[in-house]
Design a protein around this motif. Structure first.
Motif, PDB file in Angstrom:
ATOM      1  N   GLU A  36      45.540  45.650  36.939  1.00 38.97           N
ATOM      2  CA  GLU A  36      44.614  44.522  37.046  1.00 38.97           C
ATOM      3  C   GLU A  36      45.147  43.487  38.038  1.00 38.97           C
ATOM      4  O   GLU A  36      44.380  42.900  38.814  1.00 38.97           O
ATOM      5  CB  GLU A  36      44.431  43.874  35.672  1.00 38.97           C
ATOM      6  CG  GLU A  36      43.423  42.749  35.633  1.00 38.97           C
ATOM      7  CD  GLU A  36      41.996  43.223  35.444  1.00 38.97           C
ATOM      8  OE1 GLU A  36      41.079  42.398  35.537  1.00 38.97           O
ATOM      9  OE2 GLU A  36      41.809  44.428  35.205  1.00 38.97           O
ATOM     10  N   TYR A  63      34.615  38.210  41.128  1.00 38.01           N
ATOM     11  CA  TYR A  63      35.657  39.220  40.914  1.00 38.01           C
ATOM     12  C   TYR A  63      35.118  40.399  40.122  1.00 38.01           C
ATOM     13  O   TYR A  63      35.373  41.559  40.463  1.00 38.01           O
ATOM     14  CB  TYR A  63      36.847  38.603  40.181  1.00 38.01           C
ATOM     15  CG  TYR A  63      37.859  39.620  39.711  1.00 38.01           C
ATOM     16  CD1 TYR A  63      38.662  40.306  40.619  1.00 38.01           C
ATOM     17  CD2 TYR A  63      37.974  39.942  38.358  1.00 38.01           C
ATOM     18  CE1 TYR A  63      39.570  41.266  40.196  1.00 38.01           C
ATOM     19  CE2 TYR A  63      38.887  40.900  37.922  1.00 38.01           C
ATOM     20  CZ  TYR A  63      39.678  41.556  38.843  1.00 38.01           C
ATOM     21  OH  TYR A  63      40.582  42.511  38.421  1.00 38.01           O
ATOM     22  N   GLU A  64      34.342  40.107  39.079  1.00 37.21           N
ATOM     23  CA  GLU A  64      33.799  41.187  38.250  1.00 37.21           C
ATOM     24  C   GLU A  64      32.853  42.080  39.050  1.00 37.21           C
ATOM     25  O   GLU A  64      32.813  43.283  38.851  1.00 37.21           O
ATOM     26  CB  GLU A  64      33.083  40.608  37.027  1.00 37.21           C
ATOM     27  CG  GLU A  64      34.032  40.014  35.985  1.00 37.21           C
ATOM     28  CD  GLU A  64      35.060  41.017  35.478  1.00 37.21           C
ATOM     29  OE1 GLU A  64      34.690  42.190  35.288  1.00 37.21           O
ATOM     30  OE2 GLU A  64      36.214  40.631  35.267  1.00 37.21           O
ATOM     31  N   ASP A  65      32.093  41.471  39.966  1.00 42.21           N
ATOM     32  CA  ASP A  65      31.171  42.253  40.797  1.00 42.21           C
ATOM     33  C   ASP A  65      31.909  43.173  41.759  1.00 42.21           C
ATOM     34  O   ASP A  65      31.434  44.268  42.076  1.00 42.21           O
ATOM     35  CB  ASP A  65      30.261  41.318  41.600  1.00 42.21           C
ATOM     36  CG  ASP A  65      29.256  40.598  40.726  1.00 42.21           C
ATOM     37  OD1 ASP A  65      28.949  41.115  39.633  1.00 42.21           O
ATOM     38  OD2 ASP A  65      28.797  39.514  41.126  1.00 42.21           O
ATOM     39  N   LYS A 123      35.167  44.218  41.375  1.00 43.15           N
ATOM     40  CA  LYS A 123      36.325  44.864  40.754  1.00 43.15           C
ATOM     41  C   LYS A 123      36.334  46.380  40.952  1.00 43.15           C
ATOM     42  O   LYS A 123      37.348  46.961  41.380  1.00 43.15           O
ATOM     43  CB  LYS A 123      36.380  44.525  39.263  1.00 43.15           C
ATOM     44  CG  LYS A 123      37.574  45.131  38.542  1.00 43.15           C
ATOM     45  CD  LYS A 123      37.585  44.720  37.072  1.00 43.15           C
ATOM     46  CE  LYS A 123      38.753  45.380  36.346  1.00 43.15           C
ATOM     47  NZ  LYS A 123      38.772  45.007  34.899  1.00 43.15           N
TER      48      LYS A 123
END
Length: 310
Positions: free
Chosen positions: A128, A237-239, A241
């Motif tokens: 991560e 960030y989630e988009d 990742k």
């Protein structure tokens, strides 16, 4: 648009063309008529087989064995196509045409490439923390163009001509040692940190918009750079990742393992070749898993990565 595929120089359009040979049970079907004679489906098949038969058969078989285990969706192919179009901008059609592709055959190439990528990275791990660090790297992007020359004196001449108002694309076509410049006019499209060699990247990201750089030396030669636009990507960030995780896995992956993996899949598939002319077409694969794997390479014909990229 650099793609990680097995070492082939055959256009992906062969996959589509080769598949057509099975579309009809009657290989004597006439596919063209003329005053000087007809051409049948079998004529085409035999001509293909004699000229590119082994390579076409290899590509078709690789596609089948990979497709039996890995899934590539139309959405994934379209997303990669969109990314490549955004990277190359108005030069996209000219670049793929130069490599012998139509948009449809290029999509076929992308599908095969994505299948191979999935095989290559399935056992690769990233943390991560690595993904988050990469997001910070690529969050800010620039759109730039450059002229690459062999020596500093020529680079200074190029800078002078550009500052006098000459068209950038025309100057790039005249002076650049980069073959792609003849089509791209030196345009590099949008990129973030980590996409270019360090010397180029440092100079490019330090430039203000629409300023012509001094000569920048890298392992490829001397660059004259202009940044035409800057932006901060909108995706969170989630988009990003999943995309970044895949990118990091590809960077870590040992491409020399791909041939061995495909070879094992071919053995497990129990392939029986009925055409005597193609009996030995898969030997390099069926024997590869018993010997040390050779390092994989990228497909040079479809590789439009510029000289300033890694």
């Amino acid at each position: 648009m650099k793609k990680t595929v097995l070492s082939f120089t055959l256009a992906a359009s062969v996959l589509a063309l080769g598949a057509c040979s099975n579309d009809s049970a009657d290989n004597s079907e006439v596919i063209a008529t003329s005053k000087v004679g007809d051409i049948t489906q079998n004529d085409l098949y035999e001509e293909m087989k004699s000229s590119i038969g082994d390579q076409a058969f290899q590509l078709l078989m690789i596609e089948k064995v990979l497709d039996s285990k890995y899934d590539v969706t139309k959405k994934e192919v379209d997303a990669q196509l969109k990314a490549d179009k955004e990277q190359l901008g108005e030069n996209f059609e000219a670049m793929i045409a130069q490599q012998g592709y139509t948009e449809e055959s290029y999509k076929k190439y992308l599908e095969l490439n994505l299948l191979q990528e999935k095989a290559l990275i399935e056992d690769v791990d990233v943390t991560e923390e690595e993904v988050k660090a990469e997001y910070e790297n690529i969050k800010n992007e620039i759109n730039a163009r450059h002229v690459l020359v062999a020596d500093e004196a020529t680079a200074k001449k190029v800078k002078s001509e550009l500052e006098s108002g000459k068209d950038f694309a025309e100057v790039a076509k005249e002076y650049s040692t980069e073959p792609a410049a003849q089509q791209s006019g030196g345009e590099l499209g949008w990129f973030g940190k980590g996409a270019m060699v360090p010397e180029f990247e440092e100079a490019a990201f330090a430039l203000e918009k629409n300023v012509i750089s001094d000569p920048v030396q890298s392992q490829h030669g001397f660059h004259i750079i202009e940044v035409t636009d800057k932006r901060t990507i909108e995706e969170s960030y989630e988009d990003k990742k999943a995309e970044l995780e895949k990118q990091l896995k590809l960077e870590k992956a040992d491409t020399s393992t791909l041939l061995t993996k495909v070879s094992k899949m071919m053995k497990d598939a129990d392939i029986k070749i009925k055409d005597e002319d193609l009996k030995t077409a898969l030997d390099q694969f069926l024997n590869a898993s018993d010997a040390p794997a050779e390092e994989g390479t990228t497909e040079e014909e479809a590789d439009t990565t510029t000289d300033s990229e890694k």
